[in-house]
Scaffold this active site. Structure first.
Site, PDB file in Angstrom:
ATOM      1  N   SER A  34       0.742  -1.282  -0.055  1.00  0.00           N
ATOM      2  CA  SER A  34       0.010  -0.032   0.059  1.00  0.00           C
ATOM      3  C   SER A  34       0.748   1.322  -0.009  1.00  0.00           C
ATOM      4  O   SER A  34       0.495   2.113  -0.548  1.00  0.00           O
ATOM      5  CB  SER A  34      -0.850   0.039   1.197  1.00  0.00           C
ATOM      6  OG  SER A  34      -0.106  -0.265   2.459  1.00  0.00           O
ATOM      7  N   THR A  35       1.952   1.160   0.827  1.00  0.00           N
ATOM      8  CA  THR A  35       2.681   2.741   0.779  1.00  0.00           C
ATOM      9  C   THR A  35       3.425   2.575  -0.480  1.00  0.00           C
ATOM     10  O   THR A  35       3.772   3.828  -1.091  1.00  0.00           O
ATOM     11  CB  THR A  35       3.791   2.457   2.174  1.00  0.00           C
ATOM     12  OG1 THR A  35       3.154   2.169   3.114  1.00  0.00           O
ATOM     13  CG2 THR A  35       4.391   3.745   2.237  1.00  0.00           C
ATOM     14  N   ASP A  88      10.681   0.703  -0.996  1.00  0.00           N
ATOM     15  CA  ASP A  88       9.780  -0.439  -0.601  1.00  0.00           C
ATOM     16  C   ASP A  88       9.225  -0.035   0.872  1.00  0.00           C
ATOM     17  O   ASP A  88       9.965   0.728   1.563  1.00  0.00           O
ATOM     18  CB  ASP A  88      10.374  -1.670  -0.785  1.00  0.00           C
ATOM     19  CG  ASP A  88       9.261  -2.904  -1.179  1.00  0.00           C
ATOM     20  OD1 ASP A  88       8.372  -2.568  -1.122  1.00  0.00           O
ATOM     21  OD2 ASP A  88       9.753  -4.059  -1.539  1.00  0.00           O
ATOM     22  N   GLY A  89       8.158  -0.749   0.879  1.00  0.00           N
ATOM     23  CA  GLY A  89       7.510  -0.623   2.287  1.00  0.00           C
ATOM     24  C   GLY A  89       8.004  -1.988   3.092  1.00  0.00           C
ATOM     25  O   GLY A  89       8.950  -2.463   2.808  1.00  0.00           O
ATOM     26  N   ALA A  90       7.430  -1.929   4.129  1.00  0.00           N
ATOM     27  CA  ALA A  90       7.766  -3.063   5.350  1.00  0.00           C
ATOM     28  C   ALA A  90       6.566  -3.469   6.037  1.00  0.00           C
ATOM     29  O   ALA A  90       5.944  -2.338   6.317  1.00  0.00           O
ATOM     30  CB  ALA A  90       8.919  -2.884   6.038  1.00  0.00           C
ATOM     31  N   ASP A  91       6.552  -4.485   6.365  1.00  0.00           N
ATOM     32  CA  ASP A  91       5.467  -4.940   7.529  1.00  0.00           C
ATOM     33  C   ASP A  91       5.792  -4.490   9.108  1.00  0.00           C
ATOM     34  O   ASP A  91       5.175  -4.369   9.933  1.00  0.00           O
ATOM     35  CB  ASP A  91       4.981  -6.206   7.420  1.00  0.00           C
ATOM     36  CG  ASP A  91       4.530  -6.566   5.992  1.00  0.00           C
ATOM     37  OD1 ASP A  91       3.574  -5.981   5.722  1.00  0.00           O
ATOM     38  OD2 ASP A  91       5.019  -7.141   5.269  1.00  0.00           O
ATOM     39  N   LYS A 101       9.084  -8.460   5.766  1.00  0.00           N
ATOM     40  CA  LYS A 101       8.273  -8.296   4.620  1.00  0.00           C
ATOM     41  C   LYS A 101       7.644  -9.392   4.001  1.00  0.00           C
ATOM     42  O   LYS A 101       8.125 -10.523   4.572  1.00  0.00           O
ATOM     43  CB  LYS A 101       9.226  -7.627   3.625  1.00  0.00           C
ATOM     44  CG  LYS A 101       9.751  -6.140   3.874  1.00  0.00           C
ATOM     45  CD  LYS A 101      10.794  -5.774   2.720  1.00  0.00           C
ATOM     46  CE  LYS A 101      10.166  -5.532   1.376  1.00  0.00           C
ATOM     47  NZ  LYS A 101       8.915  -4.784   1.420  1.00  0.00           N
ATOM     48  N   GLY A 102       6.487  -9.301   3.081  1.00  0.00           N
ATOM     49  CA  GLY A 102       5.862 -10.361   2.471  1.00  0.00           C
ATOM     50  C   GLY A 102       4.307 -10.242   2.736  1.00  0.00           C
ATOM     51  O   GLY A 102       3.724 -11.171   2.337  1.00  0.00           O
ATOM     52  N   GLU A 110      10.969  -8.971  -3.744  1.00  0.00           N
ATOM     53  CA  GLU A 110      11.583  -7.907  -3.381  1.00  0.00           C
ATOM     54  C   GLU A 110      12.987  -7.946  -2.504  1.00  0.00           C
ATOM     55  O   GLU A 110      13.532  -7.011  -2.752  1.00  0.00           O
ATOM     56  CB  GLU A 110      10.444  -7.561  -1.997  1.00  0.00           C
ATOM     57  CG  GLU A 110       9.038  -6.937  -2.540  1.00  0.00           C
ATOM     58  CD  GLU A 110       8.188  -7.108  -1.192  1.00  0.00           C
ATOM     59  OE1 GLU A 110       7.161  -6.077  -1.397  1.00  0.00           O
ATOM     60  OE2 GLU A 110       8.271  -7.647  -0.401  1.00  0.00           O
TER      61      GLU A 110
END
Length: 241
Positions: A34-35, A88-91, A101-102, A110
């Site tokens: 989303s980001t 990139d984003g991250a969780d 991530k994932g 990624e």
């Protein structure tokens, strides 16, 4: 302001700050999630306004389709050869800039793209910053053949690391196993906490059937954390090798 609105504003702040890092002629890795979607949209706006000549490698089919639809030049990673920057984003992001991530089932691509870059910059909202990794389920991509046996081997690895009897869940979508862009399955490890991410990463990498896990260790250079007021905080690893 609702929590959802605050999160959206935070993501936009981080993405906008990351767009400012892009220089003309750069070879860019475009993340997934989303980001990252916000970043790609903001990047496309700037590229169109300034006539930026960029070469982009996407970390998922969804990102590639979005970027191309917005006028960005998307190529295969091997055709570009090497990247100047991946955003990139991250969780989850811990104090050492290690990541989980994932969440978008794209961590294999990624990680390949991030490791083919001079720098990786993560963009996220404050809710992704944690003291210790593991509250977010850790994704592990596995091949479909013998996946239940692979899951048993993962469970044994968790036991060997004293992580306890934690659920290892097959990720599903629309009541069917979710398939990654590579046609693989995702097993989500509900660990709650990961005391030693490197030890777990090493164990998972040795299991036959495991393609890649979502632990990104010693890969991220900078994390840009957005705030609802439009400001950002930049976290950087000074000891990055």
């Amino acid at each position: 302001m609702t929590d959802a609105t605050a999160t959206d504003l935070s993501k936009d702040a981080a993405a906008t700050a990351a767009v400012a890092l892009v220089e003309p002629g750069m070879r860019l890795g475009l993340g997934t999630g989303s980001t990252a979607v916000i970043f790609v949209r903001r990047l496309a706006q700037r590229a169109a306004a300034e006539g930026l000549a960029l070469r982009c490698a996407a970390t998922s089919k969804a990102t590639a389709q979005l970027a191309a639809s917005l006028g960005l030049r998307v190529e295969e990673l091997d055709d570009i050869g090497w990247l100047d920057l991946t955003i990139d984003g991250a969780d989850e992001v811990d104090p050492d800039l290690n990541l989980i991530k994932g969440g978008g089932a794209a961590h294999l691509r990624e990680k390949i793209v991030a490791m083919a870059s001079d720098r990786m910059v993560v963009i996220a909202d404050q809710g992704k910053v944690v003291d210790r990794l593991g509250q977010f389920h850790l994704p592990v991509e596995v091949i479909p053949f013998g996946w239940q046996t692979t899951r048993k081997l993962i469970t044994r690895a968790l036991d060997a690391l004293d992580l306890g009897q934690r659920p290892v869940l097959l990720r599903q979508r629309d009541n069917k196993p979710l398939l990654t862009d590579e046609g693989n399955l995702i097993l989500d490890l509900a660990l709650e906490a990961i005391p030693d991410p490197q030890a777990l990463a090493d164990r998972l990498s040795r299991i036959a059937g495991v393609v890649e896990h979502g632990l990104f260790l010693n890969i991220c250079h900078v994390a840009i954390i957005g705030r609802p007021d439009g400001s950002v905080v930049e976290l950087q690893r000074e000891d990055f090798e």
